[in-house]
Design an enzyme around this catalytic site. Structure first.
Site, PDB file in Angstrom:
ATOM      1  N   SER A 157      29.730  31.057  39.736  1.00 28.25           N
ATOM      2  CA  SER A 157      28.280  31.140  39.553  1.00 28.25           C
ATOM      3  C   SER A 157      27.590  31.461  40.876  1.00 28.25           C
ATOM      4  O   SER A 157      27.756  30.727  41.858  1.00 28.25           O
ATOM      5  CB  SER A 157      27.741  29.809  39.007  1.00 28.25           C
ATOM      6  OG  SER A 157      26.360  29.659  39.265  1.00 28.25           O
ATOM      7  N   ALA A 158      26.820  32.535  40.910  1.00 25.40           N
ATOM      8  CA  ALA A 158      26.105  32.913  42.136  1.00 25.40           C
ATOM      9  C   ALA A 158      25.113  31.831  42.589  1.00 25.40           C
ATOM     10  O   ALA A 158      25.069  31.493  43.774  1.00 25.40           O
ATOM     11  CB  ALA A 158      25.398  34.249  41.935  1.00 25.40           C
TER      12      ALA A 158
END
Length: 239
Positions: free
Chosen positions: A14-15
Site C-alpha cells: 500500500s502506497a
C-alpha cells in the site's frame, strides 16, 4: 497494568502505508510493526473492525489512541514526536506549514485519486487501465511537474524534504509498481530521484512493497489471460 506500545498496522503493498512508515523511521519513533495482509482480508476481521470501523490501512494505535488516514497520521506523528532535529519535515511557521498541507491535500484529492481511478481495473482485476481516466492522471502529473518547475527549489516546499515530499513520493512509487513511466515529466522525474536518494529509509520502506504490487498485478493479468483462453476454447468447442 502494562503500558501499551505504539502499533503500526500496515500492508507493504500500500502506497499510503509506505508514506507513514517512512515518517515513523525518520522520526525514530518506537513502534511495533503489525502486518495486515489485505489479500487475505485480515483488515475485515472483527478485531480489526473494532479498532478501525473503516477497516483501512495504515492504522496507528498510539497507546490506545487510534488513528487512520495516512496523511492525518503523518501530521499527528509530526505534531507529537518531532524534535528540533526533525521539525523541518513539518515546519511550525504557519505559511511554511500551509505549503506542506496544500501538497498533502493535492496528493489525497488529485494525484493519488487519479492514480487509483486510472489503474483501478488493472490493480483489482488485471484488466487494462481505464483509458477514459488517463487524462485525469496526466493532468495531475502535469500539475506536479509545473509546481516543481516554478518552485525553483529542490523539494516541493523548499530547500529540505517535508512530509509532503514523503507522501507524494509514496504515491509515485505506485506508478513504479505499475510500470508507468513518468520520465517525460522532467522536473517530476528528477525530483523523485532526488527524494529517493534523500530519504535513508526509502529502500527499506518502499522497494519490497513496489515489487509486491508488481507481482500481484502480473498474476492477475496471467489469470485473466488463462480465463479468456479457456472461454475461447469452450466457445470453439460449442460451435
Amino acid at each position: 497494568m502494562a503500558w501499551l506500545s505504539a502499533e503500526f498496522y500496515f500492508y507493504k503493498g500500500s502506497a499510503p502505508c509506505r508514506s507513514v512508515w517512512m515518517t515513523l523511521k525518520l522520526l525514530n519513533c518506537e513502534f511495533e510493526e503489525k502486518h495486515v495482509d489485505l489479500l487475505k482480508a485480515e483488515n475485515k476481521r472483527p478485531w480489526f473492525i473494532r479498532m478501525n470501523p473503516q477497516h483501512t490501512v495504515p492504522t496507528f494505535n498510539d497507546h490506545s489512541f487510534i488513528l487512520w488516514e495516512s496523511r492525518a497520521i503523518m501530521q499527528y506523528l509530526m505534531n507529537k514526536y518531532a524534535t528540533e532535529g526533525t521539525q523541518y519535515l513539518y515546519p511550525k511557521e504557519p505559511e511554511e506549514r500551509a505549503k506542506v498541507d496544500r501538497m498533502l491535500f493535492f496528493d489525497m484529492g488529485t494525484l493519488y485519486h487519479a492514480i487509483k481511478e486510472y489503474f483501478g481495473p488493472k490493480i483489482h482485476q488485471g484488466m487494462p487501465p481505464d483509458q477514459e481516466k488517463e487524462n485525469l492522471l496526466k493532468t495531475s502529473l502535469d500539475y506536479l511537474d509545473h509546481f516543481l518547475e516554478i518552485g525553483g527549489v529542490p523539494y516541493l516546499c523548499g530547500e529540505r524534504i517535508t512530509i509532503a515530499d514523503i507522501a507524494i513520493l509514496a504515491s509515485i512509487t505506485e506508478l513504479d509498481a505499475l510500470n508507468y513511466s513518468y520520465k517525460c515529466y522532467g522536473e517530476l522525474f528528477r525530483w523523485s530521484e532526488r527524494v529517493k536518494e534523500g530519504i535513508p529509509c526509502y529502500k527499506e520502506c518502499c522497494i519490497e512493497g513496489v515489487e509486491m504490487t508488481r507481482a500481484r498485478v502480473k498474476q492477475l493479468e496471467d489469470d485473466l489471460k488463462k480465463q479468456m483462453e479457456k472461454e475461447r476454447k469452450a466457445s470453439i468447442t460449442k460451435k
